[in-house]
Design an enzyme around this catalytic site. Structure first.
Site, PDB file in Angstrom:
ATOM      1  N   LYS A  97       6.488   2.819  -6.184  1.00  0.00           N
ATOM      2  CA  LYS A  97       6.305   2.189  -5.030  1.00  0.00           C
ATOM      3  C   LYS A  97       7.437   1.723  -4.911  1.00  0.00           C
ATOM      4  O   LYS A  97       6.755   0.474  -6.120  1.00  0.00           O
ATOM      5  CB  LYS A  97       5.441   1.643  -4.369  1.00  0.00           C
ATOM      6  CG  LYS A  97       5.729   1.108  -3.099  1.00  0.00           C
ATOM      7  CD  LYS A  97       4.599  -0.412  -2.539  1.00  0.00           C
ATOM      8  CE  LYS A  97       4.591  -0.981  -1.311  1.00  0.00           C
ATOM      9  NZ  LYS A  97       4.122  -1.575  -0.239  1.00  0.00           N
ATOM     10  N   GLY A 158       1.309  -9.641   4.999  1.00  0.00           N
ATOM     11  CA  GLY A 158       0.320 -10.258   5.404  1.00  0.00           C
ATOM     12  C   GLY A 158       0.034 -11.073   6.587  1.00  0.00           C
ATOM     13  O   GLY A 158      -0.582 -11.614   7.124  1.00  0.00           O
ATOM     14  N   ALA A 185       2.686  -3.140   5.729  1.00  0.00           N
ATOM     15  CA  ALA A 185       2.796  -4.077   5.513  1.00  0.00           C
ATOM     16  C   ALA A 185       2.723  -4.701   6.614  1.00  0.00           C
ATOM     17  O   ALA A 185       3.357  -3.767   7.795  1.00  0.00           O
ATOM     18  CB  ALA A 185       3.923  -4.831   5.042  1.00  0.00           C
ATOM     19  N   GLY A 186       2.533  -5.910   7.448  1.00  0.00           N
ATOM     20  CA  GLY A 186       2.233  -6.875   9.196  1.00  0.00           C
ATOM     21  C   GLY A 186       1.087  -5.814   9.791  1.00  0.00           C
ATOM     22  O   GLY A 186       0.852  -6.704  10.381  1.00  0.00           O
ATOM     23  N   ASN A 207      -3.051  -3.626   2.843  1.00  0.00           N
ATOM     24  CA  ASN A 207      -4.019  -4.587   1.450  1.00  0.00           C
ATOM     25  C   ASN A 207      -4.308  -5.547   2.310  1.00  0.00           C
ATOM     26  O   ASN A 207      -6.054  -5.977   2.011  1.00  0.00           O
ATOM     27  CB  ASN A 207      -2.840  -4.942   0.638  1.00  0.00           C
ATOM     28  CG  ASN A 207      -3.808  -4.736  -0.861  1.00  0.00           C
ATOM     29  OD1 ASN A 207      -2.763  -5.215  -1.674  1.00  0.00           O
ATOM     30  ND2 ASN A 207      -4.570  -5.355  -0.811  1.00  0.00           N
ATOM     31  N   THR A 208      -3.812  -6.324   2.624  1.00  0.00           N
ATOM     32  CA  THR A 208      -3.941  -7.954   3.089  1.00  0.00           C
ATOM     33  C   THR A 208      -5.334  -7.865   4.284  1.00  0.00           C
ATOM     34  O   THR A 208      -6.701  -8.833   4.309  1.00  0.00           O
ATOM     35  CB  THR A 208      -3.064  -8.439   3.420  1.00  0.00           C
ATOM     36  OG1 THR A 208      -2.332  -8.427   2.641  1.00  0.00           O
ATOM     37  CG2 THR A 208      -3.400 -10.104   4.126  1.00  0.00           C
TER      38      THR A 208
END
Length: 262
Positions: A97, A158, A185-186, A207-208
């Site tokens: 990635k 995040g 993301a986001g 992830n977050t």
């Protein structure tokens, strides 16, 4: 089923491994979500402060899920290429990635360096999944140099804002109908993941939203169900939105005076 670089995966969810409260919670979250891949960086510390080493690698292997190394934290082409090559040796995989950050505040990808690094790595035999913006032209350049799948962001890493540029993402999906597009993301809520899947995106990387939630294990399950539900809805063909009401109950046999104008 998700297909990337001619390889098929049973899930459309990819899961990051950073910032979980403990290694055990990470392992349980992965087992609950059953993702296609788990991402990991050579630059990050292990869960609960554990140094990145054999213990963390053993934990990842115990999950039985393929590992997708990333180049998180890299800000130059040479740095990203070197990190990718090291990751290939450590994790024994050609998957990468590719992340190249151009701004420390927004963590926005530097698409110019991203294209250059992607071309180098693809020529070196890597299967590159580039973390990019929703910019159509930049995405086309990544495809031109050999990328077979893209990872556009929904919002800055995040933030949990969801798809802040919905129009641009939908244009990207429409203009690149045959390219696997994974939202990366986001995203902060399962409903946001379901939404982008309903738009026709091929997968979601998180992830977050999972690792920093109150209960990562249950949140991992919630996202897995949301991704699956969103894809099923897309494949089923949602009804189009209308400006006027339309009765779902047939009017056959209805008394004539019910249609009278007052």
């Amino acid at each position: 089923m998700l297909t990337l670089y001619s390889e098929t995966f049973p899930s459309r969810l990819l899961l990051g491994t950073a910032a979980y409260p403990t290694p055990e919670i990470l392992k349980q979250s992965v087992r609950t979500a059953r993702p296609a891949m788990i991402t990991v960086s050579l630059r990050r510390a292990g869960c609960g402060g554990e140094a990145h080493g054999q213990g963390f690698w053993s934990l990842l292997q115990e999950t039985g899920v393929p590992v997708l190394p990333n180049t998180a934290g890299c800000q130059s082409v040479q740095e990203a290429v070197t990190t990718a090559q090291m990751a290939r040796e450590v994790f024994e995989t050609d998957w990468i990635k590719l992340e190249l950050i151009g701004d420390d505040d927004t963590l926005q990808p530097d698409v110019f360096q991203l294209v250059e690094a992607a071309e180098i790595l693809i020529k070196d035999g890597f299967k590159v999944l580039p973390y990019c913006t929703e910019d159509l032209i930049a995405c086309r350049r990544l495809l031109d140099v050999g990328c077979q799948a893209l990872m556009p962001w929904a919002a800055p890493i995040g933030t949990g804002l969801g798809a802040v540029h919905a129009y641009a993402l939908n244009v990207l999906r429409e203009r690149l109908p045959y390219t696997p597009l994974i939202i990366d993301a986001g995203l902060g809520l399962p409903s946001q993941a379901a939404q982008v899947m309903e738009w026709g995106f091929d997968g979601v990387l998180l992830n977050t939203a999972v690792s920093r939630s109150g209960d990562p294990v249950n949140m991992a399950r919630a996202f897995a169900l949301a991704v699956e539900s969103g894809r099923l809805a897309f494949e089923a063909g949602p009804v189009e939105a209308r400006d006027k009401a339309q009765a779902s109950t047939p009017t056959v046999g209805q008394p004539f005076w019910h249609s009278a104008e007052y």
